[in-house]
Design a protein around this motif. Structure first.
Motif, short mmCIF file in Angstrom:
data_model
loop_
_atom_site.label_atom_id
_atom_site.label_comp_id
_atom_site.label_asym_id
_atom_site.label_seq_id
_atom_site.Cartn_x
_atom_site.Cartn_y
_atom_site.Cartn_z
N GLY A 40 0.82 -1.21 0.00
CA GLY A 40 0.00 0.00 0.00
C GLY A 40 0.84 1.25 0.00
N ILE A 41 1.96 1.18 0.77
CA ILE A 41 2.85 2.33 0.80
C ILE A 41 3.43 2.61 -0.58
N LEU A 42 3.88 1.54 -1.24
CA LEU A 42 4.50 1.73 -2.55
C LEU A 42 3.51 2.22 -3.58
N ILE A 43 2.28 1.69 -3.50
CA ILE A 43 1.25 2.21 -4.41
C ILE A 43 1.08 3.70 -4.22
N GLY A 44 1.07 4.10 -2.94
CA GLY A 44 0.96 5.54 -2.66
C GLY A 44 2.13 6.30 -3.24
N CYS A 45 3.34 5.72 -3.12
CA CYS A 45 4.50 6.40 -3.69
C CYS A 45 4.39 6.51 -5.20
N GLU A 93 10.27 -1.85 8.00
CA GLU A 93 9.00 -2.23 8.62
C GLU A 93 9.18 -3.40 9.57
N ASP A 94 9.92 -4.43 9.13
CA ASP A 94 10.15 -5.60 9.99
C ASP A 94 10.87 -5.20 11.28
N THR A 95 11.84 -4.30 11.16
CA THR A 95 12.59 -3.87 12.35
C THR A 95 11.69 -3.12 13.32
N ILE A 96 10.84 -2.24 12.78
CA ILE A 96 9.90 -1.50 13.63
C ILE A 96 8.94 -2.48 14.30
N ASP A 97 8.38 -3.39 13.52
CA ASP A 97 7.40 -4.33 14.07
C ASP A 97 8.00 -5.23 15.15
N VAL A 105 1.73 -0.15 16.47
CA VAL A 105 2.16 0.95 15.60
C VAL A 105 1.03 1.26 14.62
N ASP A 106 0.73 2.54 14.47
CA ASP A 106 -0.31 2.99 13.56
C ASP A 106 0.20 2.89 12.13
N GLU A 110 2.19 5.53 9.58
CA GLU A 110 3.46 5.21 8.93
C GLU A 110 3.40 5.53 7.43
N ALA A 111 2.29 5.17 6.81
CA ALA A 111 2.14 5.43 5.39
C ALA A 111 2.14 6.92 5.10
#
Length: 439
Positions: A40-45, A93-97, A105-106, A110-111
Motif C-alpha cells: 500500500g505504501i509503494l502504491i501511494g509512492c 518495517e520488519d525492524t519496527i514491528d 504501531v499505527d 506510517e504510510a
C-alpha cells in the motif's frame, strides 16, 4: 547507539537484523511485500511520483494548465522504486514491528509519514502531501467559505479559554447575539479549558444545518449563557473599506488574502468607495500571504492598463502570460501599503502596479515568494501541492527570495501603535497620496 539486547549489528545498512538478506530472501521479501502493508505504501509512492493527467485542484498561485507527469528516476537515471528500495522498506518495517518499544504501531500514520517524507525530500517548503482532512481544510480556506457560526476566535491567555474576538455580520453568530469578548466555556457540554485554538474551532465547525451548543461566559461577572447556534455556510470577509483623509475623500481598501471570493468582494468594495467620489485609493496589502493566481489577476484587471499582469515559466522553459485588456484602468492615484509579510499574490499585484507606474508602494520590502504551486488530486481523497513554475512581474523581474522594494520605505512603529493605535505607515501613505493629488 541506544542500549539494546545485542541482537543488532552495525552492517552497511545501519541498524538492521543480524542476518543480511541474500538474493533469494530479497525475492521472498518482494513477494511478501505485495501481500503486506508495504504494498500500500509503494502504491501511494507510485501515485505521488506518477501523477495521472486527471483532475487537479488549484491552490496558492495556480495556473489552470495541466502538467506533464513527474519523472520517477533518480538523478543518475536509476529508478526510485527498485529492488534495493523495496528491500529496505521491508527491512525498516520488519525492524519496527519487531523492536519498536510500543507494540501497536499505527500503520496508516506510517504510510502518511512516507508520503510526507517523499515530498519533504524535495527541500521545498511549498511542496507538501495532504491527507483527506488536510485537503478538505485547505479547499475550504482557498474558497473563503466554511461551515460554522461566523465568529472569530482567539485564546484568552489569562483564562486559558477561547474568546470571541469578532462576529461576522449576517452570520449565525450575529443572529444568536454572540458578542466580542464572550468566553466560550463549553462546546456541546465539553470543556474548552486548555484546548488548542484549532481544536476549539474544529469543535465549533460542522455540517450546514446542524446545531452547536455553546456555554458562554459574558461580562465582568462571567454571567453564564447557554445558546444553540445553527451552522451555515459562512463567507469570510477578505476585503474591508473605509473613507480616510483630512477631507474624507481618500478610499482605503484592505485585502487580507486572495481567495476565490475576493474578486467579487473587491468589486463591491470599490463600488462603495466610488459612491463617495473618492479622489485617490490606498490598497493595504500588509501581511497578506497571497492566495489564488486567478483571484489576483481578476482584481488586477480592475486596475491595470492594457498589458501583462504576470507571466510564469515552468521547468521546460514554457511561458504562460496573464494579461489585462485595460478597459477598467483606474483613473485616480493609487498608493499600496506593503510589508515583509506581503507575499505571493500580493507581490503580483503590487509588482504590476509598480512596474506600470500607476501607483506608489509604501512600507517595507515584501516577502519574496516568486514561485507557483498547483494541487494534484491523487484520486483517493488525498493530494499533493507541488511547485511547478517561477513567476515574473511585467518588467521581467523574478522576485523570489528578493521581494519588491517600496518607493517610500518606512518601518512600522509598533510602540506607537501599542500606545494609541497610531499607524505611522498609514500616515505616510496619506502623505504620499496628498502629494500625488497635488501634482
Amino acid at each position: 547507539m541506544d542500549i539494546n539486547n545485542g541482537s543488532f549489528n552495525s552492517g552497511p545498512m545501519g541498524m538492521v537484523p543480524t542476518q543480511d538478506p541474500n538474493e533469494q530472501e530479497i525475492r521472498e521479501q518482494k513477494k511478501k511485500l505485495t501481500r503486506r502493508f508495504v504494498s500500500g505504501i509503494l502504491i501511494g509512492c507510485f501515485i505521488a511520483l506518477f501523477i495521472c493527467a486527471g483532475l487537479y485542484l488549484v491552490y496558492g498561485l495556480r495556473t489552470g494548465r495541466p502538467m506533464a507527469p513527474a519523472s520517477a528516476s533518480l538523478s543518475g537515471g536509476e529508478e526510485l522504486i527498485n529492488d534495493e528500495t523495496i528491500s529496505k522498506i521491508q527491512i525498516l518495517e520488519d525492524t519496527i514491528d519487531t523492536y519498536y518499544y510500543k507494540p501497536d504501531v499505527d500503520k496508516e500514520a506510517e504510510a502518511i509519514g512516507m508520503y510526507k517524507g517523499l515530498m519533504d525530500s524535495l527541500g521545498d517548503p511549498y511542496s507538501v502531501y495532504y491527507t483527506e482532512e488536510e485537503l478538505e481544510e485547505l479547499m475550504s480556506d482557498t474558497a473563503g467559505v466554511y461551515y460554522g457560526i461566523g465568529a472569530y476566535v482567539s485564546i484568552d491567555e489569562d483564562m486559558n479559554l477561547p474568546r470571541i474576538s469578532g462576529v461576522i455580520p449576517g452570520t449565525p453568530a450575529e443572529r444568536a447575539e454572540l458578542q466580542t469578548d464572550d468566553i466560550i466555556y463549553e462546546v456541546d457540554k465539553e470543556s474548552t479549558q486548555g484546548l488548542e485554538l484549532d481544536d476549539v474551532v474544529s469543535m465549533i465547525k460542522g455540517p450546514e444545518g446542524t446545531t452547536v451548543h455553546l456555554t458562554i461566559l459574558r461580562g465582568s461577572q462571567n454571567d453564564q449563557i447557554e445558546v444553540d447556534v445553527e451552522r451555515s455556510a459562512v463567507e469570510v470577509p477578505t476585503v474591508s473599506t473605509e473613507i480616510v483623509g483630512e477631507r474624507e475623500d481618500i478610499g482605503y481598501l484592505k485585502i487580507t488574502e486572495f481567495d476565490d471570493i475576493t474578486p467579487d468582494q473587491f468589486k463591491e468594495g470599490m463600488a462603495e468607495l466610488r459612491e463617495n467620489n473618492i479622489r485617490g485609493l490606498i490598497i493595504d496589502l500588509r501581511s497578506n500571504p497571497g492566495g489564488s493566481l486567478q483571484a489576483v489577476c481578476d482584481i488586477a484587471r480592475e486596475i491595470l492598463p492594457k498589458g501583462l499582469i504576470v507571466y510564469t515559466v515552468d521547468r521546460n522553459g514554457e511561458r504562460e502570460d496573464y494579461s489585462c485588456d485595460g478597459t477598467k484602468q483606474i483613473d485616480i492615484p493609487v498608493v499600496v501599503l506593503v510589508n515583509q509579510y506581503s507575499a505571493s499574490a500580493s507581490e503580483i499585484l503590487s509588482g504590476a502596479i509598480k512596474d506600470y507606474g500607476i501607483g506608489k508602494l509604501v512600507g517595507t520590502t515584501t516577502y519574496g515568494k516568486g514561485i507557483v504551486q498547483r494541487i494534484f488530486d491523487l484520486k483517493d481523497g488525498t493530494a499533493i501541492k507541488l511547485t511547478v513554475s517561477d513567476y515574473y512581474t511585467p518588467n521581467g523581474n523574478n522576485i523570489h527570495g528578493i521581494g519588491i522594494d517600496p518607493d517610500v520605505e518606512i518601518e512600522f512603529d509598533s510602540d506607537a501603535y501599542s500606545e494609541d493605535k497610531t499607524d505611522n505607515q498609514m500616515e505616510k501613505a496619506l502623505e504620499v497620496m496628498e502629494d500625488l493629488l497635488d501634482n
